[in-house]
Design an enzyme around this catalytic site. Structure first.
Site, PDB file in Angstrom:
ATOM      1  N   GLY A 198     -13.662  -1.555  -7.866  1.00 16.38           N
ATOM      2  CA  GLY A 198     -14.776  -1.027  -7.744  1.00 16.38           C
ATOM      3  C   GLY A 198     -14.779  -0.373  -6.652  1.00 16.38           C
ATOM      4  N   THR A 232      -8.574   0.788 -10.789  1.00 15.36           N
ATOM      5  CA  THR A 232      -8.097  -0.466 -10.584  1.00 15.36           C
ATOM      6  C   THR A 232      -8.222  -1.340 -11.313  1.00 15.36           C
ATOM      7  OG1 THR A 232      -8.738   0.775  -8.387  1.00 15.36           O
ATOM      8  CG2 THR A 232      -8.646  -1.353  -7.789  1.00 15.36           C
ATOM      9  N   SER A 245      -7.782   0.399   2.810  1.00 16.65           N
ATOM     10  CA  SER A 245      -8.351   0.001   1.709  1.00 16.65           C
ATOM     11  C   SER A 245      -9.433  -0.775   1.532  1.00 16.65           C
ATOM     12  CB  SER A 245      -7.469  -0.591   1.033  1.00 16.65           C
ATOM     13  OG  SER A 245      -7.270  -1.410  -0.087  1.00 16.65           O
ATOM     14  N   SER A 246     -10.288  -0.378   0.116  1.00  9.41           N
ATOM     15  CA  SER A 246     -11.322  -1.634   0.382  1.00  9.41           C
ATOM     16  C   SER A 246     -10.803  -2.938  -0.664  1.00  9.41           C
ATOM     17  CB  SER A 246     -12.378  -1.566  -0.230  1.00  9.41           C
ATOM     18  OG  SER A 246     -12.699  -0.411   0.477  1.00  9.41           O
ATOM     19  N   ARG A 272       0.859  -1.213   0.142  1.00  9.85           N
ATOM     20  CA  ARG A 272       0.073  -0.289   0.421  1.00  9.85           C
ATOM     21  C   ARG A 272       0.592   1.108  -0.083  1.00  9.85           C
ATOM     22  NH1 ARG A 272      -5.253   1.440  -1.459  1.00  9.85           N
ATOM     23  NH2 ARG A 272      -6.427   2.525   0.521  1.00  9.85           N
ATOM     24  N   ASP A 301      -7.908   8.505   0.329  1.00 10.64           N
ATOM     25  CA  ASP A 301      -8.556   6.985   0.606  1.00 10.64           C
ATOM     26  C   ASP A 301      -8.418   7.009   2.082  1.00 10.64           C
ATOM     27  OD1 ASP A 301      -9.794   5.800  -1.081  1.00 10.64           O
ATOM     28  OD2 ASP A 301      -8.447   4.088  -0.481  1.00 10.64           O
ATOM     29  N   GLU A 357      -4.160   7.836  -3.961  1.00 12.75           N
ATOM     30  CA  GLU A 357      -4.152   7.056  -2.813  1.00 12.75           C
ATOM     31  C   GLU A 357      -4.290   7.920  -1.560  1.00 12.75           C
ATOM     32  OE1 GLU A 357      -6.157   3.720  -3.435  1.00 12.75           O
ATOM     33  OE2 GLU A 357      -4.044   4.082  -4.608  1.00 12.75           O
ATOM     34  N   GLU A 412      -6.469   4.079  -7.669  1.00 16.34           N
ATOM     35  CA  GLU A 412      -6.932   4.487  -6.719  1.00 16.34           C
ATOM     36  C   GLU A 412      -7.985   5.247  -7.884  1.00 16.34           C
ATOM     37  OE1 GLU A 412     -10.099   5.154  -4.828  1.00 16.34           O
ATOM     38  OE2 GLU A 412      -9.788   6.837  -5.571  1.00 16.34           O
TER      39      GLU A 412
HETATM   40  O1  DON Z   1      -7.845   0.764  -2.073  1.00 15.38           O
HETATM   41  C1  DON Z   1      -9.093   0.812  -1.907  1.00 15.38           C
HETATM   42  O2  DON Z   1      -9.829   0.708  -1.628  1.00 15.38           O
HETATM   43  C2  DON Z   1      -8.978   2.153  -3.753  1.00 15.38           C
HETATM   44  N1  DON Z   1      -8.431   3.102  -3.404  1.00 15.38           N
HETATM   45  C3  DON Z   1     -10.003   1.219  -4.337  1.00 15.38           C
HETATM   46  C4  DON Z   1     -10.255   2.474  -5.676  1.00 15.38           C
HETATM   47  C5  DON Z   1     -10.666   1.261  -6.571  1.00 15.38           C
HETATM   48  O3  DON Z   1     -10.825   0.276  -6.904  1.00 15.38           O
HETATM   49  C6  DON Z   1     -11.837   2.175  -7.722  1.00 15.38           C
HETATM   50  N2  DON Z   1     -12.806   1.430  -9.002  1.00 15.38           N
HETATM   51  N3  DON Z   1     -13.287   1.294  -9.180  1.00 15.38           N
END
Ligand code: DON
Length: 596
Positions: free
Chosen positions: A502, A417, A481-482, A130, A457, A454, A437
């Site tokens: 997503g 992503t 993060s997700s 990360r 987030d 990022e 991101e």
């Molecule tokens: O780390 C994360 O959760 C986000 N930065 C991910 C971003 C993402 O999946 C955008 N998607 N379509």
């Protein structure tokens, strides 16, 4: 024949690639699937995979498989696997290509999380690549002079949102631990494509067109994506010599060239001098970057172990919580509204905990074990008894081994992503979600790749009514993060390799795809194609233009507010069955599964 093609299980794929090279330019045959690696016949392998995907059928293989968001990247990874490389080798090659052909989603300027199942030892490991906040960042990073949160895109575009990239270090660390193929050669596909050109995909062209305004703010992004003021177009051949040069430096000198050399200097200069919105990243931040190994998070589900990434990602804990809460219920069939009530409200309960408790565990004491303890999940699961939508959803009280008072978080995610799933011929499995991101990240380009945003987030607010938010900005911290790279084990062996982009919808996308496969028996292609219904915060998102729309009325009758909308996942899945490997690639994106 290429010496690397000696590996017995790889011969057919190598024959295809070798034969193809002698035949016809891949670009003439199937531009979407062509690469510097393969010609006519390799394009046929891609075309076959694309046909199966269009027909809703999984790709079958016996030895190895890769499922990834772009055919060029699939071919690069497949060539490595066919030549006897490991899943870690293939990931390096595929990631290097993704950074070129899908630059809006992931690349050297971003970060990633990786799960690795090691066939020799039976051990599952997880690596945290990360991005980190600069040491000069503080909790007010995304606030104006009065302490109010910035508007999202005022924070995203420019240098302020850029964290120290983790992807290059993760590529090297995975290769150091689990690679077999010499490092430098893993970049040859990407270098070849960057120098000779690749065909711009419909998705990239459309995203550049839609983002032209933001991309124009940085001179390097503008020159690359909008040459002569016009967005690059679908079907156009695009070269990226600057990216080839960055890859050559990485291939020749390893990641030191990225974190301490000229590339690091260029990144720092770009971030600090970004017009309108400079950041505070320094060469010290770059030089200090480290991959962290974290304990994987595993939750039992109907005889399987669902394993994912722990903090600073919420992915593993939240997917695990959802599955753990659902285990007590019979999940019937995807046509039943009550099944979606259970899935939706389990997700809402997990999101309430996520918002309260999950952040970088190096900075905040996260109740990791408490959140997935079976007693706790049983107690939360009882809240789902039904039959109507929950009216009140709040964070629970998981067991803490310390005392801490935290306020609920808010953070926003928007599309970009990518996810890579790989099984190699040795039986190793790799699941990696990789990102910059937002689409095109901070829009700042250096060395032919985009820098992440990022840091957005993090929660823009640091406190709520005087109580600190776990995911507030702090120096050197990693934003929550997700991302939910997932490996499902049964009796200690991998059965499913899965993940998706997503934003925070990654969590429900992954959970519902697991239910589709494990409960409803859908094969990987059918499981990733299943129309989406997701509920994170109360409103039920239903995928527009799909059969799921018929569930809108019954869900409304249960008390949900419903929003019919596009839901842009990018699920890439491999299932390990008794008779081999089955792969699926999300029809909502351009990817394919290739195997042998
Ligand atoms: O780390 C994360 O959760 C986000 N930065 C991910 C971003 C993402 O999946 C955008 N998607 N379509």
């Amino acid at each position: 024949m290429n010496l690397k093609c000696k590996h017995a299980l790889a011969v057919l794929f190598c024959l295809i690639v070798t034969f193809g090279n002698a035949q016809q330019s891949a670009d003439e045959v199937a531009p979407e699937g062509s690469t510097a690696l393969g010609g006519y016949a390799a394009s046929l392998a891609v075309a076959a995979a694309q046909t199966l995907k269009a027909e809703g059928l999984p790709v079958e293989a016996q030895s190895w498989m890769i499922s990834v968001a772009n055919p060029y990247a699939a071919q690069a990874g497949a060539a490595v696997l066919a030549a006897g490389g490991t899943a870690a080798d293939a990931m390096v090659s595929a990631q290097a290509v993704l950074g070129l052909v899908e630059p809006q989603s992931s690349g050297l300027g971003g970060g990633a999380f990786l799960l690795w199942y090691d066939a020799e030892t039976g051990v599952l490991s997880s690596l945290d690549g990360r991005e980190t906040a600069p040491l000069k960042a503080n909790p007010t990073l995304f606030q104006d002079a009065s302490g109010a949160p910035l508007k999202f895109f005022d924070a995203v575009v420019g240098g302020r949102s850029v964290g120290v990239p983790g992807t290059p270090a993760l590529m090297q660390e995975a290769h150091r631990r689990w690679g077999k193929t010499p490092w430098a050669g893993l970049f040859s596909s990407a270098v070849g494509l960057a120098e000779d050109g690749f065909i711009v995909s419909p998705r990239l062209a459309e995203m550049v067109r839609a983002d032209a305004d933001f991309l124009s703010r940085d001179a390097e992004s503008r020159a690359y994506f909008l040459p002569e003021g016009q967005p690059v177009s679908q079907g156009q051949k695009l070269v990226n010599p600057a990216y080839a040069q960055s890859l050559r430096a990485l291939a020749g000198k390893g990641v030191a060239a990225f974190y301490t050399g000229d590339i690091a200097k260029a990144i720092v200069e770009k971030v600090r001098n970004a017009e309108h919105n400079p950041g505070v990243l320094s060469d010290i931040d770059m030089g200090l970057y480290q991959i962290r190994e974290r304990p994987p998070v595993c939750v039992g589900y109907r005889g399987y172990e669902i394993c994912g990434m722990g903090p600073p990602s919420s992915g593993g804990l939240s997917v695990g919580q959802i599955m753990g809460m659902l285990e007590a219920y019979n999940l019937g069939a995807p046509t039943e509204a009550d099944v979606w009530r259970l899935l939706g409200d389990a997700t809402r309960l997990s999101f309430a905990d996520r918002g309260r408790y999950i952040a970088d565990s190096d900075y905040v004491p996260v109740p990791t074990q408490g959140l997935i303890a079976s007693d706790y999940l049983r107690q939360r699961s009882k809240l789902l008894a039904g039959p109507r939508a929950l009216t009140e959803v709040s964070a629970g009280q998981p067991e803490f081994d310390h005392s801490l008072d935290l306020a609920d978080d808010e953070a926003i995610d928007l599309p970009s992503t990518s996810h890579i799933s790989i099984v190699d011929s040795y039986g190793n499995a790799l699941s990696m979600t990789t990102t910059i991101e937002n689409a095109f990240g901070s829009r700042l380009m250096v060395g032919g790749f985009l820098l992440n945003n990022e840091l957005t987030d993090f929660s823009f607010r640091s406190h709520r009514n005087g109580t600190p938010i776990a995911n507030r900005v702090e120096p050197g911290k990693r934003p929550r993060s997700s991302m939910a790279p997932t490996i499902v084990l049964k009796d200690g062996h991998p059965k499913v390799i899965l993940g998706s982009p997503g934003g925070s919808r990654i969590i429900p996308y992954v959970a519902k795809t697991l239910v589709a496969h494990l409960d409803w028996g859908l094969d990987p292609q059918a499981a990733v194609s299943l129309p989406h219904l997701v509920n994170r915060f109360g409103a039920y998102d239903i995928e527009a233009g799909t059969s799921a729309e018929t569930l809108a009325a019954p869900l409304e009758q249960m008390g949900y507010e419903v929003a019919i909308r596009g839901l842009n996942s990018g699920l890439h899945m491999i299932a390990v069955t008794d008779s081999g490997l089955l792969g699926g690639a999300d029809p909502r994106r351009e990817g394919i599964a290739l195997g042998e």
